[in-house]
Structures are given as structure tokens and as C-alpha cells.
Design a protein around this motif. Structure first.
Motif, short mmCIF file in Angstrom:
data_model
loop_
_atom_site.label_atom_id
_atom_site.label_comp_id
_atom_site.label_asym_id
_atom_site.label_seq_id
_atom_site.Cartn_x
_atom_site.Cartn_y
_atom_site.Cartn_z
N THR A 1 22.62 -18.31 3.22
CA THR A 1 21.58 -18.95 4.04
C THR A 1 21.38 -20.40 3.63
OG1 THR A 1 19.75 -18.29 2.58
CG2 THR A 1 20.42 -16.73 4.31
N VAL A 2 22.03 -20.84 2.54
CA VAL A 2 21.95 -22.23 2.10
C VAL A 2 23.37 -22.71 1.81
CG1 VAL A 2 19.66 -21.97 1.10
CG2 VAL A 2 21.65 -21.54 -0.32
N LYS A 3 23.58 -24.02 1.86
CA LYS A 3 24.91 -24.56 1.59
C LYS A 3 25.06 -25.07 0.16
CE LYS A 3 26.31 -28.46 3.11
NZ LYS A 3 26.77 -29.55 4.02
N ALA A 4 23.95 -25.16 -0.56
CA ALA A 4 23.98 -25.68 -1.93
C ALA A 4 24.22 -24.56 -2.92
CB ALA A 4 22.68 -26.40 -2.25
N HIS A 5 24.50 -24.94 -4.16
CA HIS A 5 24.52 -23.98 -5.25
C HIS A 5 23.14 -23.35 -5.40
CE1 HIS A 5 28.10 -26.27 -7.31
NE2 HIS A 5 28.39 -25.79 -6.12
N THR A 6 23.09 -22.26 -6.17
CA THR A 6 21.83 -21.56 -6.37
C THR A 6 21.53 -21.44 -7.86
OG1 THR A 6 22.77 -19.33 -6.53
CG2 THR A 6 22.37 -20.20 -4.31
N LEU A 7 20.35 -20.93 -8.15
CA LEU A 7 19.93 -20.69 -9.54
C LEU A 7 20.22 -19.26 -9.99
CD1 LEU A 7 16.48 -22.52 -9.43
CD2 LEU A 7 18.64 -23.41 -10.30
N ALA A 8 21.00 -18.54 -9.21
CA ALA A 8 21.30 -17.14 -9.53
C ALA A 8 22.01 -17.03 -10.88
CB ALA A 8 22.18 -16.53 -8.44
N ARG A 9 21.75 -15.91 -11.55
CA ARG A 9 22.55 -15.59 -12.73
C ARG A 9 23.98 -15.27 -12.28
NH1 ARG A 9 19.35 -10.62 -14.79
NH2 ARG A 9 19.34 -10.38 -12.51
N VAL B 1 31.46 -17.69 8.86
CA VAL B 1 31.26 -17.93 7.43
C VAL B 1 30.96 -16.60 6.73
CG1 VAL B 1 29.82 -19.07 5.70
CG2 VAL B 1 30.49 -20.29 7.77
N GLU B 2 30.06 -15.81 7.33
CA GLU B 2 29.72 -14.52 6.72
C GLU B 2 30.94 -13.61 6.69
OE1 GLU B 2 26.57 -10.82 7.02
OE2 GLU B 2 26.27 -12.61 8.23
N ARG B 3 31.71 -13.57 7.78
CA ARG B 3 32.90 -12.73 7.81
C ARG B 3 33.88 -13.14 6.72
NH1 ARG B 3 37.64 -13.50 8.63
NH2 ARG B 3 37.23 -15.62 9.37
N ALA B 4 34.12 -14.47 6.58
CA ALA B 4 35.06 -14.94 5.58
C ALA B 4 34.56 -14.67 4.17
CB ALA B 4 35.32 -16.44 5.78
N GLY B 5 33.25 -14.84 3.95
CA GLY B 5 32.69 -14.57 2.62
C GLY B 5 32.85 -13.11 2.23
N ARG B 6 32.61 -12.21 3.18
CA ARG B 6 32.79 -10.79 2.91
C ARG B 6 34.27 -10.47 2.68
NH1 ARG B 6 28.66 -7.31 3.95
NH2 ARG B 6 26.72 -8.28 4.66
N ALA B 7 35.14 -11.07 3.49
CA ALA B 7 36.57 -10.81 3.35
C ALA B 7 37.08 -11.31 2.00
CB ALA B 7 37.34 -11.49 4.48
N TYR B 8 36.54 -12.43 1.54
CA TYR B 8 36.98 -12.96 0.25
C TYR B 8 36.61 -12.02 -0.89
CZ TYR B 8 37.91 -16.20 -3.55
OH TYR B 8 38.40 -16.77 -4.69
N LEU B 9 35.37 -11.56 -0.92
CA LEU B 9 34.97 -10.62 -1.98
C LEU B 9 35.77 -9.33 -1.89
CD1 LEU B 9 31.17 -10.56 -2.85
CD2 LEU B 9 33.08 -11.61 -4.06
N ARG C 1 29.64 -23.62 3.05
CA ARG C 1 29.56 -23.57 4.53
C ARG C 1 28.35 -22.78 4.99
NH1 ARG C 1 33.38 -26.33 2.12
NH2 ARG C 1 34.66 -27.45 3.62
N GLY C 2 27.55 -22.28 4.05
CA GLY C 2 26.38 -21.50 4.41
C GLY C 2 25.25 -22.34 4.97
N ARG C 3 24.43 -21.73 5.77
CA ARG C 3 23.20 -22.34 6.29
C ARG C 3 22.43 -21.26 7.04
NH1 ARG C 3 27.38 -24.48 9.46
NH2 ARG C 3 27.26 -24.06 11.70
N ALA C 4 21.22 -21.59 7.43
CA ALA C 4 20.39 -20.63 8.17
C ALA C 4 20.27 -21.08 9.63
CB ALA C 4 19.02 -20.51 7.53
N PRO C 5 20.57 -20.19 10.57
CA PRO C 5 21.18 -18.87 10.38
C PRO C 5 22.65 -19.01 9.98
CG PRO C 5 21.03 -19.36 12.71
CD PRO C 5 20.32 -20.49 12.01
#
Length: 292
Positions: A242-250, A204-212, A195-199
Motif C-alpha cells: 500500500t506504500v512505495k517506500a521502505h517500511t519499519l517492519a522487522r 503489482v500485487e500479482r507479481a509480488g505474490r508470484a515472487y514470494l 511499485r506499491g501504492r494505495a490502492p
């Protein structure tokens, strides 16, 4: 000492690869040090494209390079090729064959079974535990909701207080004494990450923080009750809203008691899966099949 409790995060990249202002930047006094004391593993495996849940989770579950086996990153659900790999080599299958006790702690509501009856599309974890003969919603195991107490629908309200997750972790810790492996397939982080995107929308940010924060509460309950805990992820996503796709993060690989150093130190998620199997005394000679 009880068995291993595996918190298998879906779509949560390591905080070391998260951009400034990410959901990792909050008071996570148990989760953040636990993750940072572990390893940050490569999930790309040298293959172009964005890592996916089907191949990533199969790597963790089998200790084999599922991306090479498929020829690409693939997901979210395992198709016939990955299903065959899971049936033959998934950790729950091999543990049950060795006489061990395993369970998937997720709560699956009636709607899940109705959807599967219409169109079978199980994720890697329910498929692997099913292949091991371990049914869903096992009796005697505290049910873990994948949302960890958030609502399923936008704006994903907090339905239960985080303290409930701490108490759930305590119950899981007690239950782990009756199992060799108790797993939680925590896929909601990936759901929110998409559900992420810019801005980034505030909900979405609130829910992401609440989930972690709820992963933090669950982990605190487990560790506070003396459980042996493993925490992993299959690919990045939630750490960059800031993006809705997967990332290359470790991705994180952390465990109670630490991880091996030196030549045995894992570099990628295939290494991680092999180390996990080794903890149970399940060693493979992968030389004859190219690691597959």
C-alpha cells in the motif's frame, strides 16, 4: 554436509509485521513455517528514518553497525565509507582470507556489465564478493536470476514455471557441497515493493505474490535436497504494497537447524551478522572500536 546457502532477500519484511491481505497471505507451506521458526529482527537500529539496503546489507555482511558508522540509514548502493567497511570486514573477504570457498550465485547479464562500465554502482553483495576476489557469474555455479523467472518489465509476466525454481534449488544444494558459502542476492522483492501504492495496482500485487511463491519453490528445492539454508532480509518493503517506500517492519532471520535462544538470541540485524560470522568461527572483539 555442504556449505551454507544464503538467500539474502532485499526489501521483504517479516510476515508478523505485514498488514492484512499482504503477499505473505498465500500458500507458502515451506517458506512461511521456515521464516516463522526463526526470528524477526529490528532493522532500524534505533536511528530515525527508513532502513536502507546499503547500510542494512553491510550490517549483515560485516556484523557491524553500519548505520552508526554512517550516522544515518544509507543506500541503495554502498558509497566509499561502506565500501571500506566491506573491504575490511565483509564475510566473503574474511572467509577467503581463511582459505574458504565462496561464490555469489546470481546471474549477471551483459547489460549489467555495460551499465557498470558507464557508472559503477554495485550493490553490497557483488561488491563484497568482488572484494574477496570471487568473480561474478562463477563457472560451475547454477545461475540464479534475481527475478526468479519473472519478467523484468511491467507487468512482470511469469516467464518460467515455479517448478524450474525447485529444480534450481536442487542444483544449488548439490553445488553447495563444493563451497563454504553460496549466496543469492535476491533484490527483486525490493524492486517490486517500490511499485506499491494505495490502492495497490493488481499487476503489482500479482507479481509480488508470484515472487514470494518463487522464493518458496527455490527454498523447497534446497531443503528437499538437504542443503543448509540461511534466509535474511535487510529492510521491509514488499510486505506492504500500500506504500512505495521502505517500511519499519522487522525482518526475517531463519536458518536450517534453528537459531540460538536465551542470552545469545539476536535482536537486530547487527546481531544477526555477528551470529552468521560466528557460524564460520569468525569471532570479533568489537569492544575496541565501538562495534565498528
Amino acid at each position: 554436509m555442504g556449505g551454507l546457502v544464503w538467500l539474502a532477500l532485499d526489501g521483504v519484511g517479516h510476515p508478523g509485521d505485514a498488514p492484512p491481505g499482504s503477499v505473505w497471505e498465500q500458500d507458502l507451506s515451506t517458506l512461511r513455517p521456515f521464516v516463522e521458526a526463526g526470528r524477526a529482527l529490528d532493522a532500524t537500529l534505533g536511528v530515525p528514518g527508513l532502513p536502507q539496503s546499503g547500510t542494512g546489507q553491510t550490517c549483515w555482511l560485516t556484523g557491524r553497525d553500519a548505520v552508526r558508522h554512517m550516522g544515518e540509514h544509507f543506500g541503495p548502493h554502498p558509497g566509499p565509507t561502506l565500501q571500506r567497511l566491506l573491504c575490511a570486514h565483509a564475510l566473503p573477504v574474511r572467509l577467503v582470507q581463511a582459505g574458504a570457498r565462496v561464490a555469489l550465485a546470481n546471474h549477471y547479464p551483459p547489460g549489467y556489465f555495460a551499465a557498470q562500465a558507464r557508472r559503477p554502482r554495485q550493490g553490497c553483495f557483488p561488491f563484497a564478493f568482488g572484494a574477496a576476489g570471487a568473480g561474478l557469474n562463477p563457472p560451475g555455479v547454477p545461475p540464479v536470476p534475481a527475478t526468479l523467472g519473472l519478467g523484468y518489465a511491467e507487468p512482470w509476466p511469469e516467464m518460467t514455471p515455479p517448478d524450474d525454481l525447485t529444480r534450481l534449488g536442487e542444483r544449488l544444494a548439490r553445488t553447495s557441497a563444493e563451497h563454504d558459502l553460496l549466496a543469492c542476492d535476491l533484490w527483486f522483492g525490493d524492486f517490486l515493493g517500490h511499485r506499491g501504492r494505495a490502492p495497490t495496482p493488481p499487476d503489482v500485487e500479482r507479481a509480488g505474490r508470484a515472487y514470494l511463491a518463487r522464493v518458496e519453490a527455490l527454498l523447497a528445492g534446497l531443503l528437499g535436497s538437504g542443503a543448509r539454508v540461511l534466509l535474511t532480509s535487510d529492510h521491509g518493503n514488499l510486505e506492504d504494497l500500500t506504500v512505495k517506500a521502505h517500511t519499519l517492519a522487522r525482518v526475517p532471520f531463519a536458518a536450517s537447524g534453528g537459531l540460538p535462544d536465551g542470552p545469545e538470541s539476536p535482536l537486530d540485524i547487527v546481531d544477526g551478522g555477528q551470529i552468521l560470522a560466528g557460524w564460520f568461527g569468525l569471532k570479533d572483539d568489537l569492544s575496541g572500536d565501538g562495534g565498528l
